[in-house]
Design an enzyme around this catalytic site. Structure first.
Site, mmCIF file in Angstrom:
data_model
loop_
_atom_site.group_PDB
_atom_site.id
_atom_site.type_symbol
_atom_site.label_atom_id
_atom_site.label_comp_id
_atom_site.label_asym_id
_atom_site.label_seq_id
_atom_site.Cartn_x
_atom_site.Cartn_y
_atom_site.Cartn_z
ATOM 1 N N GLU A 99 1.788 -9.269 -10.535
ATOM 2 C CA GLU A 99 3.289 -9.227 -10.969
ATOM 3 C C GLU A 99 3.487 -10.555 -11.899
ATOM 4 O OE1 GLU A 99 4.725 -6.850 -7.261
ATOM 5 O OE2 GLU A 99 5.325 -9.164 -7.302
ATOM 6 N N HIS A 105 0.893 -1.225 -0.064
ATOM 7 C CA HIS A 105 0.056 0.079 -0.159
ATOM 8 C C HIS A 105 0.758 1.305 0.070
ATOM 9 C CE1 HIS A 105 -4.208 -2.056 1.652
ATOM 10 N NE2 HIS A 105 -3.343 -2.739 0.727
ATOM 11 N N ASP A 133 -5.609 5.825 1.142
ATOM 12 C CA ASP A 133 -5.602 4.200 1.277
ATOM 13 C C ASP A 133 -6.982 3.997 1.213
ATOM 14 O OD1 ASP A 133 -5.570 1.538 2.001
ATOM 15 O OD2 ASP A 133 -3.438 1.720 2.453
#
Length: 392
Positions: A362, A5, A100
């Site tokens: 990823e 984050h 966030d």
């Protein structure tokens, strides 16, 4: 906030700063970003919070951590933002606050101070939609609670096929009321104060979910991911280790070890920075690797096993007796790995993952197939949809 984050909350400002916008990063003292690892021009201001033990303890579940963080950071964030607003000139107003998306207290505080808010979600659009639907699905009887029959866990969820009841967001050790209370706080803050939602995803994989999310929230949803690719490009002038921040120091010695293996021959195993398993499952993973017969790179970080006391917090859990002797020639075990570089390495075959959204992105970007083992939160949703996508 978690490392992923905090990285993403500084990646976006880095891109904005490069386009001539002034950026100030308000951050916690805990896991504070290092300004030297970010482009010049960003201002970093700590909020000087005081975190209770449950916010940082490895024995606390993720919901306990998030509730404790929101409570502890509410007043310090509000004070820091108010001080920043007072220090600004009239022609230098704060355009918006990127917050966030789990920090409902900070979203509320920014809105009450008159600052437009963008909520940054680090999960997928699909997982966020399902999260917002949890209270409604609970009321309809689809959320696993005490008294539910086990066979109901495999029932499809109306409006959210191909998800099953067992795939819906849950946190072991937390009851349904706690989970729904947290989700309601997030949803209320988003609907009351947010001008738009920023998601670490992209249209090619979630166009339909993004459209549904915008319709359900009546807010724009901006797909700006994969953010790790933006972070890598913005850090191209730095040393490779600087491109990836972590709570743990990566063992870069695993990269030359990978160099000695043929293409697509090594199984990479990592359950991320927060997911934990019990001792029985950990041992099953270990013996599965031992008897697989394939080379493997296994991340065994401190705190990987539930119930390990604070005295052992800095050491990885002990391996089963006899495991190292059986696997010494084939495997390498590290406390932490430079994951992006590992996944990009030609020696990596499949990735045994907890299906955290960052790890999933990823892996997708490097074309690495996944063996999924979700543990909590949004990971069940991501795992199910990953399986369906792979089989399509």
């Amino acid at each position: 906030m978690t490392t992923s984050h905090s990285q993403q909350l500084t990646t976006l400002p880095s891109r904005r700063s490069s386009r001539g916008l002034g950026v100030t990063v308000l951050h916690t003292d805990f896991n504070a970003p290092d300004p030297a690892r970010h482009p010049a021009g960003l201002a970093f201001v700590p909020i000087h919070e005081t975190l209770p033990g449950e916010a940082t303890s490895p024995d606390s579940n993720i919901l306990t951590k998030l509730l404790a963080l929101n409570a502890a950071c509410d007043a310090p964030f509000r004070h820091a933002l108010a001080s920043l607003l007072r220090a600004r000139h009239r022609d230098d107003d704060v355009a918006c606050a990127v917050v966030d998306g789990q920090c409902f207290a900070a979203m509320r505080a920014a809105g009450e101070l008159g600052v437009p808010v963008l909520a940054l979600r680090t999960d997928s659009a699909a997982a966020f939609r399902k999260m917002l639907a949890i209270p409604r699905l609970r009321d309809a009887g689809y959320i696993p609670i005490k008294g539910n029959k086990k066979e109901k866990l495999d029932e499809p969820v109306p409006e959210f096929e191909p998800l099953r009841v067992r795939d819906l967001i849950r946190v072991e050790g937390s009851d349904t009321d706690e989970i729904c209370g947290f989700i309601t706080s997030v949803a209320d803050a988003v609907r009351a104060t947010v001008s738009g939602v920023v998601l670490n995803t992209f249209e090619a994989v979630e166009a339909s979910e993004l459209s549904k999310l915008q319709s359900e929230l009546s807010l724009p949803a901006f797909a700006v991911g994969p953010l790790h690719l933006l972070s890598s490009s913005s850090s191209s002038s730095q040393a490779p280790a600087a491109a990836e921040q972590s709570l743990h120091e990566p063992d870069r010695g695993c990269l030359p070890w990978l160099d000695g293996h043929p293409p697509r021959s090594v199984l990479y195993v990592s359950l991320g920075s927060l997911a934990c398993v019990d001792r029985v499952l950990f041992d099953e993973m270990a013996w599965g690797l031992a008897r697989s017969g394939v080379p493997f790179l296994w991340v065994v970080r401190p705190g990987s096993i539930t119930g390990v006391g604070d005295d052992d917090a800095e050491a990885p859990p002990p391996l089963p007796e006899g495991f190292e002797e059986e696997t010494r020639a084939r495997g390498r075990i590290v406390k932490w790995a430079p994951q992006r570089e590992v996944l990009a390495h030609q020696a990596i075959g499949p990735f045994w993952t907890h299906c955290g959204w960052n790890s999933t992105l990823e892996s997708m970007c490097e074309g690495v197939p996944m063996l999924v083992q979700p543990c909590f939160g949004d990971q069940m949703v991501t795992a199910r949809l990953s399986i369906i996508t792979a089989c399509a």
